[in-house]
Design an enzyme around this catalytic site. Structure first.
Site, PDB file in Angstrom:
ATOM      1  N   CYS A   3       0.865  -1.193   0.000  1.00  0.00           N
ATOM      2  CA  CYS A   3       0.000   0.000   0.000  1.00  0.00           C
ATOM      3  C   CYS A   3       0.894   1.234   0.000  1.00  0.00           C
ATOM      4  CB  CYS A   3      -0.918   0.009   1.223  1.00  0.00           C
ATOM      5  SG  CYS A   3      -1.825   1.560   1.418  1.00  0.00           S
ATOM      6  N   CYS A   6       0.433   3.450   3.093  1.00  0.00           N
ATOM      7  CA  CYS A   6       1.079   2.894   4.290  1.00  0.00           C
ATOM      8  C   CYS A   6       2.590   3.132   4.214  1.00  0.00           C
ATOM      9  CB  CYS A   6       0.780   1.399   4.428  1.00  0.00           C
ATOM     10  SG  CYS A   6      -0.858   1.035   5.094  1.00  0.00           S
ATOM     11  N   HIS A  45      -4.314   1.344   8.269  1.00  0.00           N
ATOM     12  CA  HIS A  45      -4.831   1.022   6.938  1.00  0.00           C
ATOM     13  C   HIS A  45      -6.287   0.572   7.003  1.00  0.00           C
ATOM     14  CE1 HIS A  45      -4.624  -0.283   2.720  1.00  0.00           C
ATOM     15  NE2 HIS A  45      -5.534  -1.164   3.125  1.00  0.00           N
ATOM     16  N   ASN A  79     -13.645   9.013  -2.202  1.00  0.00           N
ATOM     17  CA  ASN A  79     -14.209   8.096  -3.186  1.00  0.00           C
ATOM     18  C   ASN A  79     -14.191   6.688  -2.613  1.00  0.00           C
ATOM     19  OD1 ASN A  79     -14.335  10.245  -5.079  1.00  0.00           O
ATOM     20  ND2 ASN A  79     -12.168   9.955  -5.534  1.00  0.00           N
ATOM     21  N   THR A  87      -8.750   5.121  -6.657  1.00  0.00           N
ATOM     22  CA  THR A  87      -7.596   4.451  -7.277  1.00  0.00           C
ATOM     23  C   THR A  87      -6.569   3.975  -6.257  1.00  0.00           C
ATOM     24  OG1 THR A  87      -6.450   6.557  -7.595  1.00  0.00           O
ATOM     25  CG2 THR A  87      -7.813   5.764  -9.429  1.00  0.00           C
ATOM     26  N   HIS A  90      -6.474   2.958   0.283  1.00  0.00           N
ATOM     27  CA  HIS A  90      -6.217   3.333   1.681  1.00  0.00           C
ATOM     28  C   HIS A  90      -7.022   4.616   1.838  1.00  0.00           C
ATOM     29  CE1 HIS A  90      -3.157   3.955   5.178  1.00  0.00           C
ATOM     30  NE2 HIS A  90      -4.052   4.927   5.263  1.00  0.00           N
ATOM     31  N   HIS A  92      -8.649   8.004   2.026  1.00  0.00           N
ATOM     32  CA  HIS A  92      -8.071   9.358   1.976  1.00  0.00           C
ATOM     33  C   HIS A  92      -9.180  10.358   1.720  1.00  0.00           C
ATOM     34  CE1 HIS A  92      -7.751   7.373  -1.954  1.00  0.00           C
ATOM     35  NE2 HIS A  92      -7.974   8.555  -2.510  1.00  0.00           N
ATOM     36  N   HIS A  94      -9.887  13.964   0.246  1.00  0.00           N
ATOM     37  CA  HIS A  94      -9.343  15.014  -0.615  1.00  0.00           C
ATOM     38  C   HIS A  94      -9.818  16.362  -0.087  1.00  0.00           C
ATOM     39  CE1 HIS A  94      -8.217  12.534  -4.242  1.00  0.00           C
ATOM     40  NE2 HIS A  94      -9.154  11.724  -3.760  1.00  0.00           N
TER      41      HIS A  94
HETATM   42  P1  5GP Z   1      -8.463   8.561  -5.532  1.00  0.00           P
HETATM   43  O1  5GP Z   1      -8.640   8.587  -7.023  1.00  0.00           O
HETATM   44  O2  5GP Z   1      -8.171   7.157  -5.046  1.00  0.00           O
HETATM   45  O3  5GP Z   1      -9.584   9.207  -4.782  1.00  0.00           O
HETATM   46  O4  5GP Z   1      -7.206   9.471  -5.238  1.00  0.00           O
HETATM   47  C1  5GP Z   1      -5.910   8.975  -5.155  1.00  0.00           C
HETATM   48  C2  5GP Z   1      -4.996  10.149  -4.900  1.00  0.00           C
HETATM   49  O5  5GP Z   1      -3.725   9.655  -4.526  1.00  0.00           O
HETATM   50  C3  5GP Z   1      -4.785  11.020  -6.137  1.00  0.00           C
HETATM   51  O6  5GP Z   1      -4.884  12.392  -5.744  1.00  0.00           O
HETATM   52  C4  5GP Z   1      -3.365  10.670  -6.558  1.00  0.00           C
HETATM   53  O7  5GP Z   1      -2.711  11.746  -7.169  1.00  0.00           O
HETATM   54  C5  5GP Z   1      -2.731  10.341  -5.238  1.00  0.00           C
HETATM   55  N1  5GP Z   1      -1.583   9.440  -5.332  1.00  0.00           N
HETATM   56  C6  5GP Z   1      -1.536   8.227  -5.945  1.00  0.00           C
HETATM   57  N2  5GP Z   1      -0.315   7.661  -5.784  1.00  0.00           N
HETATM   58  C7  5GP Z   1       0.412   8.549  -5.048  1.00  0.00           C
HETATM   59  C8  5GP Z   1       1.764   8.540  -4.567  1.00  0.00           C
HETATM   60  O8  5GP Z   1       2.539   7.617  -4.771  1.00  0.00           O
HETATM   61  N3  5GP Z   1       2.160   9.633  -3.841  1.00  0.00           N
HETATM   62  C9  5GP Z   1       1.316  10.679  -3.597  1.00  0.00           C
HETATM   63  N4  5GP Z   1       1.803  11.706  -2.875  1.00  0.00           N
HETATM   64  N5  5GP Z   1       0.047  10.719  -4.027  1.00  0.00           N
HETATM   65  C10 5GP Z   1      -0.397   9.667  -4.758  1.00  0.00           C
HETATM   66 ZN    ZN Z   2      -2.472   1.496   3.542  1.00  0.00          ZN
END
Ligand code: 5GP
Ligand code: ZN
Length: 125
Positions: A3, A6, A45, A79, A87, A90, A92, A94
């Site tokens: 992850c 993580c 996680h 999301n 995507t 874990h 998050h 925004h």
């Molecule tokens: P989701 O589409 O899952 O809601 O948002 C995933 C977020 O994680 C996106 O804003 C994407 O840019 C961010 N993200 C994905 N991989 C990484 C990474 O390796 N490092 C950082 N700092 N952000 C990531």
């Molecule tokens: Zn995680």
């Protein structure tokens, strides 16, 4: 567990950390939609906002604390699942600071639907 978030919590992957709490972390997403775009995640996680409502609540409390300091309109969203464009699995939150006519439209809003329809018909009004 494989992850990326993580790994960021563990300090094993690079990230621009913006705030640290005992239970959560705020950092810049890779390729954020604007300069202020911030992610707030729980240190533990969970896959998404439905897995453990208490973790979700603790994390959104931190996100709300952070967002309150921004002093601008903003979107505070999460999301759940690939069909909802998640995507990274874990949890998050925004935080996306917003400004009038900044061009960022949420995909389910009437404004976005109108723009998509106009693009299809070539009507650029
Ligand atoms: P989701 O589409 O899952 O809601 O948002 C995933 C977020 O994680 C996106 O804003 C994407 O840019 C961010 N993200 C994905 N991989 C990484 C990474 O390796 N490092 C950082 N700092 N952000 C990531
Ligand atoms: Zn995680």
């Amino acid at each position: 567990m494989d992850c990326i978030f993580c790994a960021i919590v563990a300090g094993q992957a690079p990230a621009t950390i913006l705030r640290e709490w005992d239970d959560a972390l705020a950092f810049k997403p890779r390729g954020g939609v604007n300069d202020g775009h911030t992610l707030v995640i729980p240190r533990i996680h969970v896959a998404d906002a439905t897995e453990d409502p208490n973790v979700t609540a603790d994390a959104v409390r931190r996100a709300a604390q952070y967002a309150a300091e921004i002093g601008a309109n903003l979107n505070l969203i999460t999301n759940v699942g690939p069909d909802a464009t998640q995507t990274v699995f874990h949890l998050h939150w925004h935080i996306v600071p917003r400004a009038k006519a900044d061009g960022l439209l949420l995909p389910w809003t009437p404004q976005h639907a109108a723009r998509a329809a106009a693009a299809q018909t070539g009507d650029t009004r």
